[in-house]
Each structure stands twice: as structure tokens, then as C-alpha cells.
Design an enzyme around this catalytic site. Structure first.
Site, PDB file in Angstrom:
ATOM      1  N   LYS A 198      25.550 -55.159  67.169  1.00 43.18           N
ATOM      2  CA  LYS A 198      24.328 -55.482  66.435  1.00 43.18           C
ATOM      3  C   LYS A 198      24.749 -55.761  64.993  1.00 43.18           C
ATOM      4  O   LYS A 198      24.967 -54.856  64.210  1.00 43.18           O
ATOM      5  CB  LYS A 198      23.372 -54.289  66.494  1.00 43.18           C
ATOM      6  CG  LYS A 198      21.900 -54.637  66.467  1.00 43.18           C
ATOM      7  CD  LYS A 198      21.436 -55.318  65.198  1.00 43.18           C
ATOM      8  CE  LYS A 198      21.187 -54.360  64.066  1.00 43.18           C
ATOM      9  NZ  LYS A 198      20.949 -55.045  62.774  1.00 43.18           N
ATOM     10  N   GLU A 273      30.379 -44.084  59.782  1.00 41.42           N
ATOM     11  CA  GLU A 273      31.055 -44.395  58.512  1.00 41.42           C
ATOM     12  C   GLU A 273      29.941 -44.676  57.517  1.00 41.42           C
ATOM     13  O   GLU A 273      29.276 -45.703  57.600  1.00 41.42           O
ATOM     14  CB  GLU A 273      31.945 -45.634  58.659  1.00 41.42           C
ATOM     15  CG  GLU A 273      33.107 -45.465  59.603  1.00 41.42           C
ATOM     16  CD  GLU A 273      34.201 -44.578  59.051  1.00 41.42           C
ATOM     17  OE1 GLU A 273      34.176 -44.245  57.849  1.00 41.42           O
ATOM     18  OE2 GLU A 273      35.069 -44.175  59.839  1.00 41.42           O
ATOM     19  N   CYS A 307      31.847 -49.317  50.251  1.00 40.50           N
ATOM     20  CA  CYS A 307      31.656 -47.879  50.491  1.00 40.50           C
ATOM     21  C   CYS A 307      32.704 -47.031  49.799  1.00 40.50           C
ATOM     22  O   CYS A 307      32.464 -45.881  49.468  1.00 40.50           O
ATOM     23  CB  CYS A 307      31.680 -47.623  51.994  1.00 40.50           C
ATOM     24  SG  CYS A 307      33.152 -48.252  52.778  1.00 40.50           S
ATOM     25  N   GLU A 404      24.497 -43.130  45.485  1.00 46.47           N
ATOM     26  CA  GLU A 404      25.252 -44.352  45.742  1.00 46.47           C
ATOM     27  C   GLU A 404      24.381 -45.538  45.333  1.00 46.47           C
ATOM     28  O   GLU A 404      23.260 -45.692  45.820  1.00 46.47           O
ATOM     29  CB  GLU A 404      25.604 -44.464  47.227  1.00 46.47           C
ATOM     30  CG  GLU A 404      26.440 -45.693  47.513  1.00 46.47           C
ATOM     31  CD  GLU A 404      26.718 -45.909  48.995  1.00 46.47           C
ATOM     32  OE1 GLU A 404      25.777 -45.847  49.782  1.00 46.47           O
ATOM     33  OE2 GLU A 404      27.890 -46.146  49.338  1.00 46.47           O
TER      34      GLU A 404
HETATM   35  P1  NAD Z   1      22.054 -49.940  56.535  1.00 42.30           P
HETATM   36  O1  NAD Z   1      22.205 -48.527  56.938  1.00 42.30           O
HETATM   37  O2  NAD Z   1      20.786 -50.380  55.946  1.00 42.30           O
HETATM   38  O3  NAD Z   1      22.290 -50.910  57.790  1.00 42.30           O
HETATM   39  C1  NAD Z   1      23.469 -50.895  58.546  1.00 42.30           C
HETATM   40  C2  NAD Z   1      23.185 -51.440  59.925  1.00 42.30           C
HETATM   41  O4  NAD Z   1      22.287 -50.547  60.576  1.00 42.30           O
HETATM   42  C3  NAD Z   1      22.501 -52.814  59.955  1.00 42.30           C
HETATM   43  O5  NAD Z   1      22.976 -53.532  61.061  1.00 42.30           O
HETATM   44  C4  NAD Z   1      21.044 -52.454  60.146  1.00 42.30           C
HETATM   45  O6  NAD Z   1      20.291 -53.464  60.763  1.00 42.30           O
HETATM   46  C5  NAD Z   1      21.157 -51.248  61.061  1.00 42.30           C
HETATM   47  N1  NAD Z   1      20.016 -50.333  61.026  1.00 42.30           N
HETATM   48  C6  NAD Z   1      19.129 -50.129  60.030  1.00 42.30           C
HETATM   49  N2  NAD Z   1      18.230 -49.195  60.391  1.00 42.30           N
HETATM   50  C7  NAD Z   1      18.569 -48.781  61.638  1.00 42.30           C
HETATM   51  C8  NAD Z   1      18.053 -47.823  62.538  1.00 42.30           C
HETATM   52  N3  NAD Z   1      16.995 -47.076  62.247  1.00 42.30           N
HETATM   53  N4  NAD Z   1      18.672 -47.646  63.724  1.00 42.30           N
HETATM   54  C9  NAD Z   1      19.766 -48.367  64.037  1.00 42.30           C
HETATM   55  N5  NAD Z   1      20.302 -49.306  63.233  1.00 42.30           N
HETATM   56  C10 NAD Z   1      19.707 -49.505  62.041  1.00 42.30           C
HETATM   57  O7  NAD Z   1      23.290 -50.232  55.591  1.00 42.30           O
HETATM   58  P2  NAD Z   1      23.603 -51.580  54.826  1.00 42.30           P
HETATM   59  O8  NAD Z   1      22.626 -51.687  53.707  1.00 42.30           O
HETATM   60  O9  NAD Z   1      23.744 -52.709  55.779  1.00 42.30           O
HETATM   61  O10 NAD Z   1      25.068 -51.264  54.245  1.00 42.30           O
HETATM   62  C11 NAD Z   1      25.248 -50.555  53.079  1.00 42.30           C
HETATM   63  C12 NAD Z   1      25.611 -49.109  53.378  1.00 42.30           C
HETATM   64  O11 NAD Z   1      26.711 -49.053  54.269  1.00 42.30           O
HETATM   65  C13 NAD Z   1      26.077 -48.361  52.148  1.00 42.30           C
HETATM   66  O12 NAD Z   1      25.488 -47.089  52.105  1.00 42.30           O
HETATM   67  C14 NAD Z   1      27.580 -48.220  52.331  1.00 42.30           C
HETATM   68  O13 NAD Z   1      28.166 -47.151  51.686  1.00 42.30           O
HETATM   69  C15 NAD Z   1      27.697 -48.137  53.802  1.00 42.30           C
HETATM   70  N6  NAD Z   1      29.023 -48.571  54.240  1.00 42.30           N
HETATM   71  C16 NAD Z   1      29.921 -47.619  54.642  1.00 42.30           C
HETATM   72  C17 NAD Z   1      31.192 -47.983  55.026  1.00 42.30           C
HETATM   73  C18 NAD Z   1      32.193 -46.960  55.493  1.00 42.30           C
HETATM   74  O14 NAD Z   1      33.170 -47.336  56.115  1.00 42.30           O
HETATM   75  N7  NAD Z   1      31.991 -45.693  55.236  1.00 42.30           N
HETATM   76  C19 NAD Z   1      31.571 -49.323  55.025  1.00 42.30           C
HETATM   77  C20 NAD Z   1      30.640 -50.262  54.609  1.00 42.30           C
HETATM   78  C21 NAD Z   1      29.365 -49.879  54.228  1.00 42.30           C
END
Ligand code: NAD
Length: 502
Positions: A198, A273, A307, A404
Site C-alpha cells: 500500500k 519504523e 525519520c 517531530e
Molecule cells: P503516515 O503515518 O501518515 O502514513 C504512512 C502510510 O500509512 C501511508 O501509506 C498512509 O496512507 C498509511 N496510513 C495512514 N493512516 C493509516 C491507518 N490508519 N491504517 C493503515 N495505514 C495508514 O506517515 P507519512 O506522513 O506518510 O510519513 C511520515 C512519517 O513517517 C514520519 O513520522 C516519519 O518519521 C516516519 N518515517 C519513519 C521512517 C523509519 O524508518 N523509522 C522512515 C520514513 C518515515
């Protein structure tokens, strides 16, 4: 085909052709529209203009994709064995390498990242596919001592075998789309799982290209399924699905919590992650020739939408002013622009909505009494471009230090002590524990601080030192489990213990 204006920059004919579509869902080896017939526009964040329309999947499409993945798991995929899986991953690596320029441009126009980062990302993807093609050969069990009650009455043999977890749901964020997708997909497939990916609704394009190439490389139908969709619909359906054995998620800590709740129905395995607010500790003996660009890029790499970003800077008061002066000069020299321009060091934030959150965090820092040293205001041009922003005089309780921001915002605090326990206590004063770095010329200080910092990754005189073979993941609220290296493979394997009474 109408040409899309990318701020006056040209793209390859292959990119124009790909963007023109169609962009559908990959389910059971076929490209299909979502069952609701809806589509979603994806934009170039540097211009705000639509660059493609993508079929939007929902819960019914997730059902179909999970069914296809289940069928493939019990069918041809399980019969292929390690050599077959390795050969397909290696073939996909070659396909990605052949299409590297197209992948690079798709990441730039869909995500906004600068060209130098997009190029690195794509070569990492090739490396990861090759690495896990090799790793598929190294999935090994052990032999061990049989249990007493069996061994007491007969000759016996006990060994373990490693088996794939099953159907894996891979939920991917927008900040490094293709790389994050492949660092889940490659170990999952090497382990023998089948997958439903997804992508983020904001950046689906490069993952759809990967799906197309996987089909060309010969992956059996249903092994890789891709369902574009919103988080609250397709994402939530995948996380809660009773037919999914494992979810591997990268994204925000808030969504991570929702995934954990959703997974309780069938107690599926979960890897997370999540977010970070990583500490960067600059000691009095730091070499500023390294520390100035290193600390700046720890925060500003990938527009701070990273991240691992080191956004909490702790600097000894004896070099505070020299470091700050260097950081401000470096930041003012950073070229902001369209990622297609090779001179660009920093691109736009992913969306207006995300930009509003970043600008709101800057306003709040000012209201809390932090001192703005540079940046702070978006550029007057399309796209949300926020220049490198540095706050000094920050204190531990401030939101700019605790939350963050996922944007180019640095929060500097100064300290007066050289006591490593006291310094580590400052660094560890966070809900997160993903990355961190220490800047010093003393080996003893470096080791002592590394040992005390509660993070999944700590680097010395560099920051965010990730690599395909190096485990990466979070302590505390930065996540569960590790990606990269052999650890990532483990996350998609079960262990079966076998005892034979002979
Ligand atoms: P997000 O949590 O909004 O979305 C991530 C993914 O989850 C997207 O595909 C989104 O559509 C999906 N999603 C959203 N709500 C959901 C739900 N209720 N159930 C299932 N899936 C759902 O994050 P983002 O804004 O896309 O990315 C930014 C965040 O990701 C930041 O907090 C960053 O730190 C984190 N991040 C972490 C790492 C790591 O390796 N630790 C790497 C990259 C990004």
C-alpha cells in the site's frame, strides 16, 4: 499528450510516457481499476500541478489483493524455493538498474526530492534487491539437542527450519517511496512471503513502475500486489485484514499506534519504523570542518522529511557561537529549487497540508521564546519551499524540541558540562530513539556517549549512516523491530522446531 511544466525543466520521454498512464492497481497479476472506480491525482510538490491520476483502491480491493496473495503463497511461489526466488529478485534488480533514470525522475516529480538524493535512492534499491537475492540462499535453521523425554527412550534428532510468515502487508510512507517499499518487499519475497503493498497516496508512481517491472521479470501472479489508496480506507483495511499474517509499516508514530490496534483481531505480526527526533551532540573538541556541514545536513537532508533527521542539537557552550555561525552560513548557501535542477540541494515539502504543519511548528517555536537564527518563512513561489530554519536558545520542554516536525527545522540547546552521563541524559530526554550522532575527536568520549544514547543507530562524526547490510530501527516510540541486513529477513520468517524419534 500535453506537456507538464516542471518549472521549465525537461524530463525524459520515458518519464512523460509513464506519467500519461494508465496507473491502476496490481492484483493477481492483472492491472485493474479500483472497485469503486475512483481515481486520485498526484502532484509535483514543487509546482502543485497534477502530474498523473491513479486508480484508488478501497477495502474490497484489499480483499481481492489478499486473496490473490494467499493463493500465490500456497501455489507456485512456495514451490519455487530459494534459488527461484533469488533469481527473480536479481532479475528485478537488473530491470530497476536499466530504468534508473526513469525511477530517478519519478521520485523527483512525485516526491520533490533533489536529484542527488533520488539517484542515491535508486542505486540503493538495486543494491537491496541484489542483497536479498543473495540472502535468500542463507536462510538456515539449526540442529539442537532433542528433548530428554524422547532421547531417554529412543535415538532422536531435533532441528529447526525457517518458514515464511505468509501474506505480508507492506504500508509505505511518502518520504522515500521506492526505497522504503523495496526495503520491505525484497526481504519479504526472499523469505518466501507474498505481499500486498500500500503506497502512500501522495507518492504512488515509482512503486507502480516497480510492479510493472516485476511482472516483466517473471514474478508469478499474485506474489506482488499493489493497492494504491488512502490510509484510512485501504491502509486500515490491510492492517486489520484477517488474511494478512504480518504487517510491516513505516510512517508516523500516531499511525503506528492505529496499526497495532488494527492488528489485534488476528494477532498478526507487526514491524514498525516510526518517527524520530534524534539528538546530535557536539563536544568542545569537535572538528568544525566536519561538524558544520554534517550537523546541517543531519537536519536538512531531504528537506528534513527524514525519520533519521538529527533535529535536537546539543552543543557545548565553548563552541556554540562558532558552530552556529558556520551552520547559518551553510544554510544560507543551500540552493532551493526544483529537484530536476542538478544544482538543487533542497526541494519543496511534500504538500501544502504538510507545509502548513511545518510553518505552524515554526510559529509555535517563536511563541515559546526560541530565537530564530535563519530561515523561518516560506519562499514566495509555487510549492511549499521552507528554507533551512535554525532556532537557538531552545529549552527541553519546548514543542520544537519534543515534537517531530518532519521539516527543515533545527533546535539548538547549549550545555556547559563535560560529564557524559549528564550529556546523555539531555540526549535521551525524548519519546523517540531512532538515530543520533556524536561529534568529537576523542575516541573515549565517543564510545562513552554511544554506549549511553538510547537509539537504534548512533554515528560518530557523521549522521544517519544507513546501509543495506546494517540493521536500522527504533528504540522507544520509534518502532518495533529492525529493517536492512539479515534482521529484515528475520522479520518475515517463522521458526519451526522438528523432533524425529528414530
Ligand atoms: P503516515 O503515518 O501518515 O502514513 C504512512 C502510510 O500509512 C501511508 O501509506 C498512509 O496512507 C498509511 N496510513 C495512514 N493512516 C493509516 C491507518 N490508519 N491504517 C493503515 N495505514 C495508514 O506517515 P507519512 O506522513 O506518510 O510519513 C511520515 C512519517 O513517517 C514520519 O513520522 C516519519 O518519521 C516516519 N518515517 C519513519 C521512517 C523509519 O524508518 N523509522 C522512515 C520514513 C518515515
Amino acid at each position: 499528450m500535453t506537456a507538464i511544466p516542471f518549472d521549465g525543466h525537461a524530463v525524459l520521454p520515458a518519464t512523460r510516457e509513464f506519467l500519461a498512464g494508465p496507473h491502476r492497481l496490481l492484483i493477481g497479476g492483472r492491472w485493474v481499476d479500483g472497485q469503486d472506480g475512483e481515481t486520485l491525482a498526484t502532484q509535483d510538490p514543487a509546482t502543485g500541478l497534477e502530474i498523473a491520476r491513479v486508480a484508488l483502491g478501497g477495502a474490497a480491493d484489499i480483499d481481492a489483493a489478499v486473496a490473490a496473495a494467499r493463493q500465490a503463497f500456497h501455489g507456485p511461489w512456495s514451490r519455487l524455493g530459494h534459488p527461484g526466488r533469488a533469481a527473480l529478485l536479481a532479475a528485478l534488480a537488473r530491470k530497476v538498474a536499466e530504468h534508473a533514470a526513469l525511477f530517478t525522475e519519478l521520485e523527483i516529480v512525485d516526491n520533490g526530492m533533489p536529484r542527488f538524493i533520488a539517484g542515491l535512492t535508486v542505486s540503493n534499491v538495486v543494491e537491496m534487491l541484489d542483497y536479498y537475492a543473495g540472502a535468500a540462499w542463507r536462510i538456515e535453521g539449526t540442529t539442537t539437542t532433542p528433548p530428554h523425554h524422547v532421547a531417554a527412550v529412543a535415538e532422536a534428532l531435533t532441528y529447526t527450519v525457517r518458514e515464511p510468515v505468509g501474506v505480508a502487508g507492506l504500508i509505505v510512507p511518502w518520504n522515500v517511496p521506492i526505497s522504503t517499499a523495496v526495503l520491505k518487499l525484497a526481504p519479504a519475497l526472499a523469505a518466501g512471503c507474498t505481499v500486498v503493498v500500500k503506497p502512500s497516496e501522495l507518492t504512488p508512481l515509482s512503486i507502480l513502475l516497480l510492479g510493472r517491472l516485476a511482472m516483466e521479470a517473471g514474478f508469478p501472479e499474485g506474489v506482488i500486489n499493489i493497492v494504491n489508496g488512502l490510509g484510512r480506507t485501504a491502509g486500515a483495511a490491510l492492517a486489520a485484514h484477517p488474511g494478512v499474517d504480518k504487517v510491516s509499516f513505516t510512517g508516523s508514530t500516531a499511525t503506528g499506534r492505529a496499526i497495532v490496534h488494527a492488528a489485534t483481531g488476528n494477532l498478526k505480526k507487526v514491524s514498525l519504523e516510526l518517527g524520530g527526533k534524534s539528538p546530535v551532540v557536539v563536544m568542545p573538541d569537535a572538528d568544525l570542518r566536519l561538524a558544520v556541514p554534517g550537523v546541517a545536513m543531519a537536519t536538512f537532508f531531504l528537506q528534513g522529511q527524514n525519520c533519521m533527521a538529527g533535529t535536537r542539537i546539543f552543543v557545548h557552550e565553548s563552541i556554540h557561537d562558532a558552530l552556529l555561525q558556520g551552520l547559518v552560513e551553510f544554510s544560507r548557501g543551500m540552493v532551493l529549487g526544483h529537484g530536476l535542477d542538478p544544482a538543487t540541494m533542497q526541494g519543496p515539502l511534500i504538500s501544502e497540508a504538510h507545509g502548513a504543519k511545518v510553518l505552524g511548528a515554526i510559529e509555535r517555536a517563536l511563541a515559546e521564546g526560541a530565537t530564530l537564527a535563519c530561515g523561518g518563512q516560506r519562499l514566495a513561489r509555487p510549492g511549499c519551499f521552507v528554507p533551512p530554519t535554525i532556532f537557538t536558545g531552545c529549552r527541553p520542554g519546548m514543542a520544537v524540541v519534543r515534537e517531530e516536525i518532519f521539516g527543515p527545522v533545527m533546535a539548538i540547546q547549549r550545555f556547559a558540562t563535560e560529564d557524559v552521563d549528564a550529556i546523555a541524559a539531555l540526549a535521551n530526554d525524548s519519546d523517540y530513539g531512532l538515530s543520533g550522532s556524536v561529534w568529537t575527536q576523542s575516541l573515549a568520549t565517543a564510545h562513552k556517549l554511544v554506549a549511553r544514547i538510547r537509539s537504534g543507530q548512533v554515528s560518530v562524526n557523521c549522521h544517519g549512516a544507513i546501509g543495506t547490510n546494517i540493521p536500522f530501527g527504533g528504540y522507544k516510540q520509534s518502532g518495533w523491530g529492525r529493517e536492512f541486513g539479515h534482521d529484515a529477513l528475520e522479520a518475515f520468517l517463522e521458526t519451526k522446531a522438528v523432533t524425529l524419534r528414530l
